[in-house]
Design an enzyme around this catalytic site. Structure first.
Site, PDB file in Angstrom:
ATOM      1  N   HIS A   1       0.825  -1.223   0.000  1.00 34.74           N
ATOM      2  CA  HIS A   1       0.000   0.000   0.000  1.00 34.74           C
ATOM      3  C   HIS A   1       0.857   1.270   0.000  1.00 34.74           C
ATOM      4  O   HIS A   1       0.374   2.337  -0.364  1.00 34.74           O
ATOM      5  CB  HIS A   1      -1.027  -0.011   1.133  1.00 34.74           C
ATOM      6  CG  HIS A   1      -0.502   0.379   2.472  1.00 34.74           C
ATOM      7  ND1 HIS A   1       0.116  -0.499   3.313  1.00 34.74           N
ATOM      8  CD2 HIS A   1      -0.496   1.568   3.119  1.00 34.74           C
ATOM      9  CE1 HIS A   1       0.473   0.129   4.422  1.00 34.74           C
ATOM     10  NE2 HIS A   1       0.118   1.389   4.336  1.00 34.74           N
TER      11      HIS A   1
ATOM     12  N   GLU B   1       6.189   4.876  13.797  1.00 35.29           N
ATOM     13  CA  GLU B   1       4.772   4.792  14.164  1.00 35.29           C
ATOM     14  C   GLU B   1       4.636   4.969  15.662  1.00 35.29           C
ATOM     15  O   GLU B   1       5.453   4.429  16.418  1.00 35.29           O
ATOM     16  CB  GLU B   1       4.221   3.416  13.795  1.00 35.29           C
ATOM     17  CG  GLU B   1       4.169   3.170  12.309  1.00 35.29           C
ATOM     18  CD  GLU B   1       3.464   1.855  12.015  1.00 35.29           C
ATOM     19  OE1 GLU B   1       2.249   1.882  11.774  1.00 35.29           O
ATOM     20  OE2 GLU B   1       4.131   0.814  12.065  1.00 35.29           O
TER      21      GLU B   1
ATOM     22  N   HIS C   1       7.650  -2.087   2.577  1.00 31.92           N
ATOM     23  CA  HIS C   1       7.478  -0.640   2.417  1.00 31.92           C
ATOM     24  C   HIS C   1       8.833   0.076   2.318  1.00 31.92           C
ATOM     25  O   HIS C   1       9.052   0.917   1.446  1.00 31.92           O
ATOM     26  CB  HIS C   1       6.702  -0.047   3.599  1.00 31.92           C
ATOM     27  CG  HIS C   1       5.395  -0.732   3.872  1.00 31.92           C
ATOM     28  ND1 HIS C   1       4.621  -1.274   2.877  1.00 31.92           N
ATOM     29  CD2 HIS C   1       4.720  -0.959   5.033  1.00 31.92           C
ATOM     30  CE1 HIS C   1       3.525  -1.804   3.418  1.00 31.92           C
ATOM     31  NE2 HIS C   1       3.573  -1.628   4.722  1.00 31.92           N
TER      32      HIS C   1
HETATM   33  C1  BG6 Z   1       1.199  -2.194   7.382  1.00 28.09           C
HETATM   34  C2  BG6 Z   1       1.791  -2.867   8.594  1.00 28.09           C
HETATM   35  O1  BG6 Z   1       1.672  -2.797   6.201  1.00 28.09           O
HETATM   36  O2  BG6 Z   1       1.588  -0.826   7.376  1.00 28.09           O
HETATM   37  C3  BG6 Z   1       1.357  -2.176   9.867  1.00 28.09           C
HETATM   38  O3  BG6 Z   1       1.389  -4.227   8.611  1.00 28.09           O
HETATM   39  C4  BG6 Z   1       1.650  -0.698   9.797  1.00 28.09           C
HETATM   40  O4  BG6 Z   1       1.993  -2.744  10.992  1.00 28.09           O
HETATM   41  C5  BG6 Z   1       1.122  -0.108   8.501  1.00 28.09           C
HETATM   42  O5  BG6 Z   1       1.053  -0.077  10.917  1.00 28.09           O
HETATM   43  C6  BG6 Z   1       1.599   1.317   8.347  1.00 28.09           C
HETATM   44  O6  BG6 Z   1       0.960   1.905   7.268  1.00 28.09           O
HETATM   45  P1  BG6 Z   1       0.818   3.482   7.161  1.00 28.09           P
HETATM   46  O7  BG6 Z   1       0.223   3.694   5.824  1.00 28.09           O
HETATM   47  O8  BG6 Z   1      -0.052   3.898   8.295  1.00 28.09           O
HETATM   48  O9  BG6 Z   1       2.212   4.015   7.298  1.00 28.09           O
END
Ligand code: BG6
Length: 517
Positions: free
Chosen positions: A206, A244, A268
């Site tokens: 994502h 985070e 990511h």
């Molecule tokens: C997900 C992880 O892929 O990405 C999560 O499994 C994480 O642990 C999340 O919190 C973070 O996504 P974003 O878009 O909030 O940075």
């Protein structure tokens, strides 16, 4: 901008539309079969996203949805469940009128994924509800909203029942985590490629659906002033932070198996790393971009055990405080072992063995329960070789480009200026471009963007087979080293800190420090 000029007029003066090929961008009628259609992911992300896509009127060509799960729901009960989910997890206030229209497209098939008869029934249902496109084809998208260990079974069943490449024109969307390590990722790729062709497979990350992540390519390759200095001659080091403040939320069982490297670094962060470091693609096409990212991943400097022990830092949060609120430690979270060794923090140094980057350290850090939520990339420039400003020059701050991906999407350039009225004081300022302030328009949240791309058949923002394996090849040695030598100091940072002391030392011993905007 003159006072009378509207924002639209202003943008049209500056907007340059590139002639990126748009063939194949129309959304043909399709049926999406969602395996795990009543599960957590479907309720929290997938169906609310499809609901908003629908609301934008981009599905006018026709579509239908078929949730597949073992929950024993009827079509009507399924609609009620999903209505609750859209209401709860939707990004905007619930809109009953749109829902009434949308719910008519929702169907449900209850059954066990091991039951062959159900796959026969699946074919019939899809055949009934699918609207043929202008060529008479029935387009089907399979969405694997399933625990990763179940995906291979479903893919095999689709193949056995001739649903992968048979009478329907199909695509398949596979969620992360894509495998548990290199070997299992290779195995999963083999199973997928036995049933589908690579260009039918959409592996979702994502992060690639975030507009600010996509902008990395635009920013790098449309600006002479930056591209010309984006290399080892000018850059001292690059830092990527994905911080985070949340913990593991309701996902204790998953996180115990995954840990931070599998959850964030392997996917990511490696994608961001690829985009920041890659060479310009020869054209703006899915495979050209993916080729360049792959080359970077392949050029990551080999890391032996000595290197891993010295330059990779693991951490796990203990109890602490975030914004004045006390929070539990990882080992106290639900479904987590009280003696767990799952890492919730990672910091490490990587090198890329190519002409552009040789010798430039890439420092990466990520973790749960850090003081704030921020994803950013900092490129710190080298110091000028002459000390024109005498002794003050010893303490001159370097120039820095900061690309902030979230929560505020912005780009900052840090440089020194003369402090007013002083004779020799240098003051460091940020020149900031903020997306929201400039454009004042909404972009699709990542899931919506990626779903639309898949519906259109655009693979640019999806992860290719070779890339997913290469990302595992980078992190596998870290995982084996850590899992073979369990840490003795966990938990080693308090919730609300920026990770363990070793993460600071990683840079300090090289006379550098972590940069935050
Ligand atoms: C997900 C992880 O892929 O990405 C999560 O499994 C994480 O642990 C999340 O919190 C973070 O996504 P974003 O878009 O909030 O940075």
């Amino acid at each position: 901008m003159s006072v009378m000029e509207s924002p639209d007029m202003m943008y049209s003066r500056f907007l340059q539309t590139c002639d990126i090929p748009v063939e194949g961008k129309r959304i043909e009628p399709f049926t999406m079969v969602i395996f795990g259609g009543a599960g957590d992911l479907s309720q929290r992300k997938l169906l609310p996203s499809i609901f908003y896509i629908f609301r934008e009127n981009v599905l006018a060509g026709g579509f239908s949805l078929l949730g597949f799960d073992r929950t024993g729901l009827s079509d009507e009960q399924y609609r009620t469940v999903i209505k609750g989910a859209v209401r709860e997890f939707g990004r905007e206030p619930f809109d009953e009128g749109t829902w009434d229209e949308f719910s008519g497209y929702l169907n449900f098939l209850s059954g066990d994924l091991e039951d062959d008869e159900k796959f026969g029934e699946l074919r019939k249902r899809v055949d009934q509800i699918a609207i043929p496109d202008s060529n008479g084809n029935k387009n089907v998208i399979y969405y694997m909203a399933l625990p990763p260990q179940v995906t291979p079974l479903v893919v095999k069943k689709l193949k056995e029942h001739n649903l992968a490449k048979g009478e329907f024109r199909t695509k398949i969307i596979v969620e992360k985590p894509f495998g548990h390590d290199l070997r299992s990722a290779e195995e999963l790729n083999k199973i997928l490629l036995d049933a589908f062709d690579e260009n039918q497979i959409y592996r979702i990350d994502h992060y690639l659906g975030k507009d600010s992540v996509q902008n990395i390519i635009f920013f790098r390759f449309t600006n002479t002033i930056f591209e010309e200095i984006w290399n080892r001659h000018y850059i001292d080091n690059v830092q990527i932070t994905v911080a985070e403040d949340i913990g593991i939320e309701h996902r204790g069982a998953f996180y115990e198996r995954a840990g931070v490297v599998r959850d964030i670094v392997q996917n990511h962060i490696m994608q961001i790393f690829g985009l920041i470091a890659m060479e310009p693609p020869i054209a703006f096409k899915a495979d050209f971009i993916r080729d360049e990212k792959l080359k970077i991943l392949r050029a990551v400097h080999h890391m032996d055990e000595g290197y891993l022990d010295k330059f990779m830092v693991s951490g796990q949060y203990g109890p602490g405080t975030i914004r004045g609120r006390p929070v539990a430690g990882y080992r106290e979270e639900k479904n987590v072992s009280p003696i767990s060794n799952a890492p919730t923090f990672f910091a490490g140094k990587f090198y890329i063995d190519n002409l552009r980057w040789a010798g430039v350290p890439f420092y990466i850090r990520t973790g749960k329960r850090l003081p704030t939520r921020i994803t950013e990339i900092c490129l710190q420039f080298k110091q000028l070789p002459v000390k024109l400003f005498g002794r003050t020059c010893d303490t001159l701050e370097p120039n820095i480009i900061i690309l902030t991906i979230q929560p505020d999407e912005k780009i900052a350039l840090r440089f020194g200026v003369k402090y007013p009225y002083s004779e020799s004081h240098i003051y460091h300022v940020n020149m900031v471009f903020n997306y929201n302030e400039t454009f004042k328009m909404k972009v699709h949240p990542p899931y919506e963007r990626l779903l639309i791309d898949c519906m259109r058949g655009d693979l640019t923002l999806f992860v290719r087979e070779d890339t997913v394996e290469e990302m595992w090849a980078i992190v596998d040695p870290i995982l084996s080293r850590w899992e073979g030598n369990p840490p003795e100091d966990f938990p080693n940072y308090a919730a609300g800190d920026w990770g363990p002391a070793a993460a600071y030392q990683l840079l300090e011993r090289e006379n550098r420090k972590w940069i935050t905007s």
